[in-house]
Design an enzyme around this catalytic site. Structure first.
Site, mmCIF file in Angstrom:
data_model
loop_
_atom_site.group_PDB
_atom_site.id
_atom_site.type_symbol
_atom_site.label_atom_id
_atom_site.label_comp_id
_atom_site.label_asym_id
_atom_site.label_seq_id
_atom_site.Cartn_x
_atom_site.Cartn_y
_atom_site.Cartn_z
ATOM 1 N N GLU A 14 38.194 18.259 27.846
ATOM 2 C CA GLU A 14 39.800 18.697 28.468
ATOM 3 C C GLU A 14 39.378 18.828 29.907
ATOM 4 O O GLU A 14 38.477 18.615 30.668
ATOM 5 C CB GLU A 14 40.130 20.253 27.947
ATOM 6 N N ASP A 192 49.747 17.048 24.545
ATOM 7 C CA ASP A 192 48.533 17.625 25.162
ATOM 8 C C ASP A 192 48.671 17.669 26.505
ATOM 9 O O ASP A 192 49.820 18.219 27.069
ATOM 10 C CB ASP A 192 47.461 17.047 24.485
#
Length: 285
Positions: A14, A192
């Site tokens: 991430e 996302d």
């Protein structure tokens, strides 16, 4: 199609951040509690004692980092950490997730349940010493990004599959009710992380779809970039001229057979000459 930028396998990659002064990409493995960077084809890792998920650059040597319990300043040279403020420190259910610096020098950060508990999270903004909760409840905070006009912010609750748009005042605080920018529910796609390029296109990682998709300011789909991993998590633009697209990915949520079918899952990907990004904004202390 992208290629592998770094073969380090993250369970939950991430928060890729291109540092404009150091000319390096930084990214996280949230559940691995690690910050990564690559220099001269060498991958370096910094381990932490809790989940870490997102960062903004302060200067050549310091990052603002969000963890499960706080915002802190990490010195890239000395490795020391300095507490900035608590972040849901009294809530053992949640952790930080997606985040990004805004054009005014603030830092937006979302939280979520460690097991994606419904409505457990929220989205916050830190600005010049103040942490303020902006939007709640949120189940899976994502897609925090900012248009080139410096007056428009985006975010999503991935569980709802709607990317929201909100206008900002001169100091970067929301001054309108959020409105729907994209509704990916009917298409069965899950938004996302996201980043906005210099022309105002949103480059959105779509969890479970093996791609990063570019959407115009009117919400229309412009193009897609295939990624050889089902769970793309967050894109970033970098390189000397900001025309290189990077994207983190995850193995989390894949079955054993799914991991075997997509062995590059969890790696960090790159594609050249995709679009020209904005320089990541500086966090102003």
């Amino acid at each position: 199609m992208t290629s592998v930028f770094d073969a380090t396998v993250c369970e939950l990659g991430e928060g890729p951040l291109w540092h404009p002064l150091r000319q390096q990409l930084y990214w996280f493995d949230i559940t691995g509690r690690t910050l990564y960077t690559q220099t001269d084809d060498e991958t370096k890792a910094v381990r932490f004692d809790t989940f870490v998920s997102a960062a903004g650059w302060i200067d050549a040597n310091r990052l603002m980092i969000a963890s499960a319990r706080e915002l802190f300043i990490h010195d890239l040279n000395s490795g020391t950490n300095t507490h900035v403020c608590p972040l849901e420190a009294d809530n053992a259910v949640t952790r930080s997730n997606d985040g990004r610096a805004d054009p005014q020098g603030g830092f937006w950060i979302g939280t979520m349940g460690c097991n994606a508990e419904q409505d457990a999270g929220a989205i916050y903004r830190w600005y010049r010493g103040e942490l303020r909760r902006l939007f709640a409840p949120i189940t899976i905070s994502n897609a925090i990004s900012f248009a080139p006009d410096s007056r428009t912010a985006f975010f999503t609750d991935s569980a709802v599959a709607k990317v929201m748009r909100v206008t900002l005042d001169a100091d970067g605080w929301p001054n309108s009710e959020p409105e729907v920018f994209l509704d990916l529910g009917p298409a069965g796609r899950e938004p996302d992380g996201a980043v906005i390029d210099r022309d105002g296109l949103m480059w959105l990682a779509e969890w479970g779809s093996s791609r990063v998709a570019a959407y115009a300011p009117d919400g229309s789909l412009v193009r897609t970039v295939p990624v050889d991993a089902p769970h793309t998590t967050c894109p970033a633009f970098g390189g000397p001229d900001l025309t290189t697209l990077f994207c983190a990915s995850a193995r989390q949520g894949l079955t054993a057979s799914g991991r075997a079918a997509a062995p590059l899952s969890g790696m960090t990907f790159t594609a050249a000459n995709v679009a020209r990004g904005q320089q990541e904004h500086q966090v102003i202390l």
